[in-house]
Design an enzyme around this catalytic site. Sequence first.
Site, PDB file in Angstrom:
ATOM      1  N   SER A  26      45.199  57.865  56.806  1.00  0.00           N
ATOM      2  CA  SER A  26      45.602  57.080  57.974  1.00  0.00           C
ATOM      3  C   SER A  26      45.516  55.577  57.706  1.00  0.00           C
ATOM      4  CB  SER A  26      44.687  57.434  59.147  1.00  0.00           C
ATOM      5  OG  SER A  26      45.012  56.652  60.272  1.00  0.00           O
ATOM      6  N   LYS A  50      49.068  56.191  61.268  1.00  0.00           N
ATOM      7  CA  LYS A  50      48.146  55.103  61.621  1.00  0.00           C
ATOM      8  C   LYS A  50      47.317  55.466  62.854  1.00  0.00           C
ATOM      9  CE  LYS A  50      46.216  51.149  62.005  1.00  0.00           C
ATOM     10  NZ  LYS A  50      45.080  50.890  61.099  1.00  0.00           N
ATOM     11  N   GLY A  51      46.097  55.014  62.901  1.00  0.00           N
ATOM     12  CA  GLY A  51      45.226  55.263  64.049  1.00  0.00           C
ATOM     13  C   GLY A  51      45.907  54.834  65.340  1.00  0.00           C
ATOM     14  N   ILE A  76      41.902  45.336  59.832  1.00  0.00           N
ATOM     15  CA  ILE A  76      43.122  45.401  60.640  1.00  0.00           C
ATOM     16  C   ILE A  76      42.776  45.522  62.129  1.00  0.00           C
ATOM     17  CG2 ILE A  76      45.302  46.675  61.044  1.00  0.00           C
ATOM     18  CD1 ILE A  76      45.123  45.428  58.202  1.00  0.00           C
ATOM     19  N   GLY A  77      41.770  46.325  62.454  1.00  0.00           N
ATOM     20  CA  GLY A  77      41.373  46.456  63.862  1.00  0.00           C
ATOM     21  C   GLY A  77      42.324  47.324  64.663  1.00  0.00           C
ATOM     22  N   ASN A 132      39.343  59.908  64.737  1.00  0.00           N
ATOM     23  CA  ASN A 132      38.724  58.816  63.989  1.00  0.00           C
ATOM     24  C   ASN A 132      37.481  58.339  64.733  1.00  0.00           C
ATOM     25  OD1 ASN A 132      38.052  56.406  62.782  1.00  0.00           O
ATOM     26  ND2 ASN A 132      40.059  55.456  62.999  1.00  0.00           N
ATOM     27  N   CYS A 135      36.000  54.160  62.546  1.00  0.00           N
ATOM     28  CA  CYS A 135      36.614  52.866  62.238  1.00  0.00           C
ATOM     29  C   CYS A 135      35.563  51.758  62.332  1.00  0.00           C
ATOM     30  CB  CYS A 135      37.764  52.553  63.196  1.00  0.00           C
ATOM     31  SG  CYS A 135      38.552  50.991  62.766  1.00  0.00           S
ATOM     32  N   GLY A 249      39.258  56.249  47.468  1.00  0.00           N
ATOM     33  CA  GLY A 249      39.498  55.760  46.105  1.00  0.00           C
ATOM     34  C   GLY A 249      40.343  56.664  45.235  1.00  0.00           C
ATOM     35  N   THR A 271      44.444  53.633  49.809  1.00  0.00           N
ATOM     36  CA  THR A 271      44.725  52.310  49.242  1.00  0.00           C
ATOM     37  C   THR A 271      45.676  52.361  48.046  1.00  0.00           C
ATOM     38  OG1 THR A 271      42.574  51.585  50.033  1.00  0.00           O
ATOM     39  CG2 THR A 271      43.542  50.258  48.285  1.00  0.00           C
TER      40      THR A 271
HETATM   41  C1  LIG Z   1      44.621  48.867  55.624  1.00  0.00           C
HETATM   42  C2  LIG Z   1      43.870  50.105  56.012  1.00  0.00           C
HETATM   43  C3  LIG Z   1      44.009  50.627  57.302  1.00  0.00           C
HETATM   44  C4  LIG Z   1      43.333  51.777  57.682  1.00  0.00           C
HETATM   45  N1  LIG Z   1      43.494  52.277  58.935  1.00  0.00           N
HETATM   46  C5  LIG Z   1      42.874  53.442  59.304  1.00  0.00           C
HETATM   47  C6  LIG Z   1      43.095  54.025  60.588  1.00  0.00           C
HETATM   48  O1  LIG Z   1      43.880  53.525  61.406  1.00  0.00           O
HETATM   49  N2  LIG Z   1      42.416  55.173  60.902  1.00  0.00           N
HETATM   50  C7  LIG Z   1      41.558  55.773  60.001  1.00  0.00           C
HETATM   51  O2  LIG Z   1      40.957  56.807  60.314  1.00  0.00           O
HETATM   52  N3  LIG Z   1      41.365  55.252  58.764  1.00  0.00           N
HETATM   53  C8  LIG Z   1      41.999  54.105  58.410  1.00  0.00           C
HETATM   54  N4  LIG Z   1      41.797  53.587  57.149  1.00  0.00           N
HETATM   55  C9  LIG Z   1      40.890  54.278  56.213  1.00  0.00           C
HETATM   56  C10 LIG Z   1      41.652  55.178  55.241  1.00  0.00           C
HETATM   57  O3  LIG Z   1      42.380  56.180  55.927  1.00  0.00           O
HETATM   58  C11 LIG Z   1      40.690  55.819  54.227  1.00  0.00           C
HETATM   59  O4  LIG Z   1      39.755  56.608  54.920  1.00  0.00           O
HETATM   60  C12 LIG Z   1      39.924  54.793  53.419  1.00  0.00           C
HETATM   61  O5  LIG Z   1      40.749  53.689  53.098  1.00  0.00           O
HETATM   62  C13 LIG Z   1      39.364  55.365  52.118  1.00  0.00           C
HETATM   63  O6  LIG Z   1      40.397  55.881  51.299  1.00  0.00           O
HETATM   64  P1  LIG Z   1      41.078  55.024  50.096  1.00  0.00           P
HETATM   65  O7  LIG Z   1      39.964  54.436  49.296  1.00  0.00           O
HETATM   66  O8  LIG Z   1      41.913  55.996  49.360  1.00  0.00           O
HETATM   67  O9  LIG Z   1      41.909  53.959  50.767  1.00  0.00           O
HETATM   68  C14 LIG Z   1      42.483  52.432  56.746  1.00  0.00           C
HETATM   69  C15 LIG Z   1      42.344  51.909  55.446  1.00  0.00           C
HETATM   70  C16 LIG Z   1      43.031  50.779  55.068  1.00  0.00           C
HETATM   71  C17 LIG Z   1      42.869  50.265  53.667  1.00  0.00           C
END
Ligand SMILES: Cc1cc2nc3c(=O)[nH]c(=O)nc-3n(C[C@H](O)[C@H](O)[C@H](O)COP(=O)(O)O)c2cc1C
Length: 308
Positions: A26, A50-51, A76-77, A132, A135, A249, A271
């Site tokens: 997400s 997206k959330g 991002i919030g 979620n 956050c 990651g 990411t």
């Molecule tokens: C820019 C950005 C926005 C994110 N927005 C959300 C979100 O809206 N809801 C949510 O549950 N996780 C959100 N996440 C968290 C990711 O879904 C994920 O749990 C976290 O980034 C770890 O995984 P990664 O290291 O592969 O990015 C966001 C992460 C990033 C980098």
Amino acid sequence: MVNLSVQLAPKHPRGLLLTNPVMTASGTFGYGTEYSHMFDIQKLGAIVCKGTTLEPRNGNPQPRLAETAGGLLNSIGLENIGINALIEEKAPIWASWHVPVIVNIAGETVGDYTRLASQLDGVAGISGLEVNISCPNIKAGGAEFGANPDSAAEVTAAVRQATSLPVLVKLTPDTSDIAGVALAVAEAGADAISLINTLKGMAIDITKRSPLLGNITGGLSGPAIKPVALYMVYEVAGAVDLPVIGCGGITTASDALEFIMAGASAIQVGTASFTDPRAPLDVLEGIEQFMKKEGIEDIAELIGVAQR
Ligand SMILES: Cc1cc2nc3c(=O)[nH]c(=O)nc-3n(C[C@H](O)[C@H](O)[C@H](O)COP(=O)(O)O)c2cc1C
């Protein structure tokens, strides 16, 4: 041919069967629509959008992104279009897709989660909810709910009551008792558990002598958090009798395979999609190649094999 299909909601009447274990995380893949011209996103196991909140949100003040060694800080919030626009504009597109879409929901109160869940129930194009409670970038709610077993269970039970959709609950690493939270969420009726969300962190701009992010703190993601995420997935998969979805990651197929061997039934690529939007598909193809090379016919043979 290898069998990559995974069942993410075995206790749910309809289930949530994915053709393969590779999902998008997400907030890192928009609503899926943004990426559909870049590669065949229908090949993925599932897309998590997206959330989504009850009202549209503009998110936090800029700057909201900062690169770190091996990682990314974001604040991002929960900028998003809100649930009504999602139902009117996005769900009809998803309804024509083969790949299941899971809606990530976020609220400030238990009542917010209940309203989101009941409004999304029965909407064509939505295959499940990811709750979620993790956050780190909003003032109220979010990770506060996921930090302790009681509040995590309260939100889960409320969402469970409000929807007939499969319910995935996404945990925060910012807790001292990840297995305790996972057990509470399982008991409260979750169908699967996703983890981890970002870890709270910050960066300082030394020339301005002030915090770099407009929100001061942000969530750390990317390769820097992989060992933490892997450990937590291992811990939760060993403790809870529900499918676990690993995230944190994952950049390559071998990262994904580590999570699967730790006990994840599916994984999410986050990411990594920012540096290479095709990353989820590359991860999927790499898993398939590994299985063929190793003579593994079914992904089930790999799930949790590293558990001791
Ligand atoms: C820019 C950005 C926005 C994110 N927005 C959300 C979100 O809206 N809801 C949510 O549950 N996780 C959100 N996440 C968290 C990711 O879904 C994920 O749990 C976290 O980034 C770890 O995984 P990664 O290291 O592969 O990015 C966001 C992460 C990033 C980098």
